[in-house]
Each structure stands twice: as structure tokens, then as C-alpha cells.
Design a protein around this motif. Structure first.
Motif, PDB file in Angstrom:
ATOM      1  N   PHE A  64       0.824  -1.208   0.000  1.00  0.00           N
ATOM      2  CA  PHE A  64       0.000   0.000   0.000  1.00  0.00           C
ATOM      3  C   PHE A  64       0.866   1.270   0.000  1.00  0.00           C
ATOM      4  CE2 PHE A  64      -3.499  -2.504   2.346  1.00  0.00           C
ATOM      5  CZ  PHE A  64      -4.161  -2.800   1.160  1.00  0.00           C
ATOM      6  N   TYR A  65       2.108   1.166  -0.442  1.00  0.00           N
ATOM      7  CA  TYR A  65       3.026   2.304  -0.339  1.00  0.00           C
ATOM      8  C   TYR A  65       2.538   3.533  -1.077  1.00  0.00           C
ATOM      9  CZ  TYR A  65       4.726   1.193  -5.076  1.00  0.00           C
ATOM     10  OH  TYR A  65       4.820   0.964  -6.428  1.00  0.00           O
ATOM     11  N   ARG A  66       1.696   3.368  -2.074  1.00  0.00           N
ATOM     12  CA  ARG A  66       1.180   4.535  -2.806  1.00  0.00           C
ATOM     13  C   ARG A  66       0.318   5.415  -1.909  1.00  0.00           C
ATOM     14  NH1 ARG A  66       1.233   0.190  -6.152  1.00  0.00           N
ATOM     15  NH2 ARG A  66       2.391   0.423  -8.118  1.00  0.00           N
ATOM     16  N   HIS A  67      -0.156   4.861  -0.813  1.00  0.00           N
ATOM     17  CA  HIS A  67      -0.974   5.602   0.143  1.00  0.00           C
ATOM     18  C   HIS A  67      -0.153   6.118   1.322  1.00  0.00           C
ATOM     19  CE1 HIS A  67      -4.666   4.149  -1.855  1.00  0.00           C
ATOM     20  NE2 HIS A  67      -3.971   3.041  -2.035  1.00  0.00           N
ATOM     21  N   GLY A  68       1.152   5.787   1.344  1.00  0.00           N
ATOM     22  CA  GLY A  68       2.016   6.251   2.410  1.00  0.00           C
ATOM     23  C   GLY A  68       2.819   5.114   3.009  1.00  0.00           C
ATOM     24  N   PRO A  69       3.834   5.450   3.810  1.00  0.00           N
ATOM     25  CA  PRO A  69       4.659   4.426   4.452  1.00  0.00           C
ATOM     26  C   PRO A  69       3.943   3.797   5.637  1.00  0.00           C
ATOM     27  CG  PRO A  69       5.356   6.592   5.160  1.00  0.00           C
ATOM     28  CD  PRO A  69       4.295   6.816   4.122  1.00  0.00           C
ATOM     29  N   VAL A  70       4.497   2.695   6.113  1.00  0.00           N
ATOM     30  CA  VAL A  70       3.975   2.025   7.307  1.00  0.00           C
ATOM     31  C   VAL A  70       4.177   2.927   8.527  1.00  0.00           C
ATOM     32  CG1 VAL A  70       4.312   0.043   8.836  1.00  0.00           C
ATOM     33  CG2 VAL A  70       4.384  -0.265   6.348  1.00  0.00           C
ATOM     34  N   PRO A  71       3.188   3.097   9.394  1.00  0.00           N
ATOM     35  CA  PRO A  71       1.847   2.524   9.290  1.00  0.00           C
ATOM     36  C   PRO A  71       0.961   3.357   8.365  1.00  0.00           C
ATOM     37  CG  PRO A  71       2.026   3.759  11.322  1.00  0.00           C
ATOM     38  CD  PRO A  71       3.382   3.821  10.659  1.00  0.00           C
ATOM     39  N   VAL A  72       0.462   2.706   7.312  1.00  0.00           N
ATOM     40  CA  VAL A  72      -0.413   3.412   6.379  1.00  0.00           C
ATOM     41  C   VAL A  72      -1.673   3.859   7.106  1.00  0.00           C
ATOM     42  CG1 VAL A  72      -1.659   3.234   4.201  1.00  0.00           C
ATOM     43  CG2 VAL A  72       0.502   2.021   4.486  1.00  0.00           C
ATOM     44  N   LEU A  73      -2.167   2.987   7.981  1.00  0.00           N
ATOM     45  CA  LEU A  73      -3.307   3.306   8.831  1.00  0.00           C
ATOM     46  C   LEU A  73      -2.915   3.108  10.285  1.00  0.00           C
ATOM     47  CD1 LEU A  73      -6.125   1.352   6.953  1.00  0.00           C
ATOM     48  CD2 LEU A  73      -5.680   3.811   6.822  1.00  0.00           C
ATOM     49  N   GLU A  81     -14.385  -7.383  17.356  1.00  0.00           N
ATOM     50  CA  GLU A  81     -15.675  -7.192  16.688  1.00  0.00           C
ATOM     51  C   GLU A  81     -16.045  -5.722  16.578  1.00  0.00           C
ATOM     52  OE1 GLU A  81     -20.325  -8.719  17.145  1.00  0.00           O
ATOM     53  OE2 GLU A  81     -18.756  -9.444  18.505  1.00  0.00           O
ATOM     54  N   GLU A  82     -15.759  -4.945  17.614  1.00  0.00           N
ATOM     55  CA  GLU A  82     -16.126  -3.533  17.591  1.00  0.00           C
ATOM     56  C   GLU A  82     -15.238  -2.730  16.649  1.00  0.00           C
ATOM     57  OE1 GLU A  82     -16.244  -1.848  21.459  1.00  0.00           O
ATOM     58  OE2 GLU A  82     -17.851  -3.180  22.195  1.00  0.00           O
ATOM     59  N   GLU A  83     -13.970  -3.084  16.579  1.00  0.00           N
ATOM     60  CA  GLU A  83     -13.028  -2.307  15.766  1.00  0.00           C
ATOM     61  C   GLU A  83     -13.071  -2.670  14.282  1.00  0.00           C
ATOM     62  OE1 GLU A  83     -11.728  -2.631  19.935  1.00  0.00           O
ATOM     63  OE2 GLU A  83     -12.161  -4.152  18.402  1.00  0.00           O
ATOM     64  N   ARG A  84     -13.452  -3.908  13.985  1.00  0.00           N
ATOM     65  CA  ARG A  84     -13.330  -4.431  12.627  1.00  0.00           C
ATOM     66  C   ARG A  84     -14.068  -3.599  11.560  1.00  0.00           C
ATOM     67  NH1 ARG A  84     -11.372  -9.215  11.108  1.00  0.00           N
ATOM     68  NH2 ARG A  84     -11.264  -9.816  13.306  1.00  0.00           N
ATOM     69  N   PRO A  85     -15.333  -3.209  11.754  1.00  0.00           N
ATOM     70  CA  PRO A  85     -16.013  -2.451  10.696  1.00  0.00           C
ATOM     71  C   PRO A  85     -15.304  -1.155  10.315  1.00  0.00           C
ATOM     72  CG  PRO A  85     -17.608  -3.275  12.284  1.00  0.00           C
ATOM     73  CD  PRO A  85     -16.252  -3.518  12.878  1.00  0.00           C
ATOM     74  N   GLY A  86     -14.831  -0.431  11.320  1.00  0.00           N
ATOM     75  CA  GLY A  86     -14.139   0.819  11.028  1.00  0.00           C
ATOM     76  C   GLY A  86     -12.826   0.606  10.302  1.00  0.00           C
ATOM     77  N   VAL A  87     -12.088  -0.451  10.698  1.00  0.00           N
ATOM     78  CA  VAL A  87     -10.823  -0.755  10.024  1.00  0.00           C
ATOM     79  C   VAL A  87     -11.079  -1.168   8.584  1.00  0.00           C
ATOM     80  CG1 VAL A  87      -8.824  -2.274  10.003  1.00  0.00           C
ATOM     81  CG2 VAL A  87      -9.655  -1.361  12.174  1.00  0.00           C
ATOM     82  N   PHE A  88     -12.051  -2.040   8.375  1.00  0.00           N
ATOM     83  CA  PHE A  88     -12.360  -2.488   7.018  1.00  0.00           C
ATOM     84  C   PHE A  88     -12.791  -1.321   6.134  1.00  0.00           C
ATOM     85  CE2 PHE A  88     -12.754  -7.066   8.240  1.00  0.00           C
ATOM     86  CZ  PHE A  88     -11.966  -7.571   7.210  1.00  0.00           C
ATOM     87  N   ALA A  89     -13.529  -0.392   6.687  1.00  0.00           N
ATOM     88  CA  ALA A  89     -13.995   0.749   5.901  1.00  0.00           C
ATOM     89  C   ALA A  89     -12.826   1.565   5.356  1.00  0.00           C
ATOM     90  CB  ALA A  89     -14.901   1.634   6.754  1.00  0.00           C
ATOM     91  N   ARG A  90     -11.728   1.583   6.093  1.00  0.00           N
ATOM     92  CA  ARG A  90     -10.551   2.327   5.635  1.00  0.00           C
ATOM     93  C   ARG A  90      -9.650   1.482   4.732  1.00  0.00           C
ATOM     94  NH1 ARG A  90      -7.588   4.059  10.711  1.00  0.00           N
ATOM     95  NH2 ARG A  90      -8.663   2.283  11.679  1.00  0.00           N
ATOM     96  N   VAL A  91      -9.645   0.159   4.948  1.00  0.00           N
ATOM     97  CA  VAL A  91      -8.763  -0.714   4.188  1.00  0.00           C
ATOM     98  C   VAL A  91      -9.318  -1.043   2.805  1.00  0.00           C
ATOM     99  CG1 VAL A  91      -7.863  -3.074   4.104  1.00  0.00           C
ATOM    100  CG2 VAL A  91      -7.627  -1.725   6.188  1.00  0.00           C
ATOM    101  N   LEU A  92     -10.626  -1.280   2.712  1.00  0.00           N
ATOM    102  CA  LEU A  92     -11.203  -1.765   1.460  1.00  0.00           C
ATOM    103  C   LEU A  92     -10.944  -0.844   0.269  1.00  0.00           C
ATOM    104  CD1 LEU A  92     -14.554  -3.409   2.619  1.00  0.00           C
ATOM    105  CD2 LEU A  92     -12.523  -4.538   1.707  1.00  0.00           C
TER     106      LEU A  92
END
Length: 244
Positions: A64-73, A81-92
Motif C-alpha cells: 500500500f506504499y502509494r498511500h504512504g509508508p507504514v503505518p499506512v493506517l 468485533e467492535e473495531e473491525r467495521p471501522g478498520v475495514f472501511a478504511r482498508v477496502l
């Protein structure tokens, strides 16, 4: 286990990367490891070090380097379970932007860089990946059959590659699927396609698992399945990447 951060020249810039390797300086066979969609983070560092401990130089590029270096997010330490939807929304969106054309352009640069490292022995390499990284591993093996001797993917959408991609794979392969990701009927269909394409592989469901079972920083982690993953991956690389 020694490790370092590197920068890989690509046609579109520079990809930062993590590498782990045995302390003796080598040379050792090279392995290109693609992280899951959550990217390079401490759990990926540990998995690379674990594999390096079996005698490999392991290179993990930030695809994902085109979006920036690690940590990209910025990720939580534990993805439940609570964190997953928000993380996926940014990763997808980043996964969707990483087209097959970009995957192949980067793969050529990653393999060239890996082969040029002084700690890496001459000859073909292995490629492994997790989640979307498993699909990147399959595409890399298909595009570079003369360079890739072993390919593996875990809880990965392998079927998305399709028969035309499968037909170009000459590497020995292992695919470990999550029980939640596909049915036995879908697995049988996938395995028929792999067999028809002439891929020498094992492709199996790891019992009782859900997607992401190798990742210890998520609520889908399954320690037994992680062990099963190592029990398949390490012998695969040992067969395909013999020591000098």
C-alpha cells in the motif's frame, strides 16, 4: 533474529519494506511475504522473524506504499468485533485501488530487489501471503514462473485469480482456507480448477477456522490453525527451495 527496514524502488516510487533473516549472514533462500489487508505491523514482523528462523531471508513489502509508508493506517493493538467495521472501511478502498496491473508491476520490482540482496542465495524463491496478500502471492507466482518455486496462501481469496492465472503457475503450492470463507462444494470447485490448470498443490479447509485465523492481533486468531499453517508452509519451502 536480525531485521531491518528497506526501501524497494518500483516504477511508481519506493515501497518501504520489512526484512528478517538468519544472523549468520547467509546466503539463504529468499521468501517474499505479503501481509494481510491490515498491512505490516508487529504481528507481521513476528511472523516474518519466525519464518526467517527456519533459514530464509523474508522480505515483506508495504504494497500500500502509494498511500504512504507504514503505518499506512493507525490500527488498534487488537482488532475485535467492535473495531473491525471501522478498520475495514478504511482498508477496502486501498485494496480495491490495488489493481492486478499494479500488483504485477510491483511484483517484478519486489522479486528483483529480493534477488539482489547479499544475504539471499541464487535461485528461485518462495512467495506466501495472507488474506488479500495470498491473492497477490498467486498472481506473483503466475507472472514469474521462472523465479517462483513455491507459493502459499492462507485465508486468501485464491479463486479470484481464475483459471487463466492458475494455468501459468509452475510453483508447488499450498492453500489453507478458513472454514468460514468457503463451503466444501466451493473448495471442490476450486480444486478442480487448480487440477485442470496443472497446479501441483494441496488446498484444504482448516477445520473450525474463520477468516484471519493466522493473525494473533485479531479476534479471529486460532493458535492451532497457525501451527497447522507453519506445518504446511515450512515443509513446502524446504522441498522447493533446497539449501546449497
Amino acid at each position: 533474529m536480525p531485521d531491518k527496514t528497506l526501501r524497494i524502488p518500483t516504477p511508481d516510487g519506493q515501497a518501504d519494506a520489512f526484512a528478517a533473516f538468519p544472523a549468520d549472514g547467509g546466503p539463504h533462500p529468499g521468501v517474499l511475504m505479503y501481509a494481510d489487508g491490515f498491512g505490516i505491523r508487529p504481528v507481521i514482523h513476528e511472523m516474518a522473524r519466525e519464518l526467517a528462523g527456519h533459514g530464509y531471508y523474508v522480505l515483506v513489502p508495504n504494497y500500500f506504499y502509494r498511500h504512504g509508508p507504514v503505518p499506512v493506517l493507525e490500527l488498534p493493538e487488537f482488532i475485535g468485533e467492535e473495531e473491525r467495521p471501522g478498520v475495514f472501511a478504511r482498508v477496502l478502498p486501498m485494496i480495491e485501488a490495488h489493481t492486478p496491473e499494479l500488483v504485477l508491476r510491483d511484483a517484478a520490482a519486489y522479486l528483483e530487489f529480493l534477488a539482489a540482496q547479499p544475504e539471499v542465495s541464487a535461485g528461485r524463491v518462495g512467495v506466501t501471503g495472507y488474506c488479500i496478500g495470498g491473492l497477490l502471492a498467486v498472481r506473483t507466482a503466475a507472472a514469474h514462473p521462472d523465479q517462483v518455486a513455491a507459493v502459499a496462501g492462507f485465508h486468501a481469496p485464491v479463486g479470484a485469480a481464475g483459471p487463466e492465472v492458475f494455468s501459468r503457475i509452475t510453483a508447488e503450492a499450498h492453500f489453507g482456507h478458513a472454514e468460514s470463507d468457503l463451503t466444501t462444494e466451493t473448495l471442490a470447485e476450486l480444486n478442480r480448477a487448480l487440477d485442470a490448470a496443472g497446479v501441483s498443490c494441496t488446498s484444504e479447509i482448516y477445520p473450525g477456522t474463520v477468516h484471519g485465523f493466522t493473525m494473533a492481533d485479531t479476534d479471529t486468531f486460532d493458535p492451532a490453525a497457525l501451527r497447522q499453517h507453519w506445518e504446511n508452509l515450512v515443509p513446502l519451502l524446504g522441498r522447493a527451495l533446497p539449501r546449497a
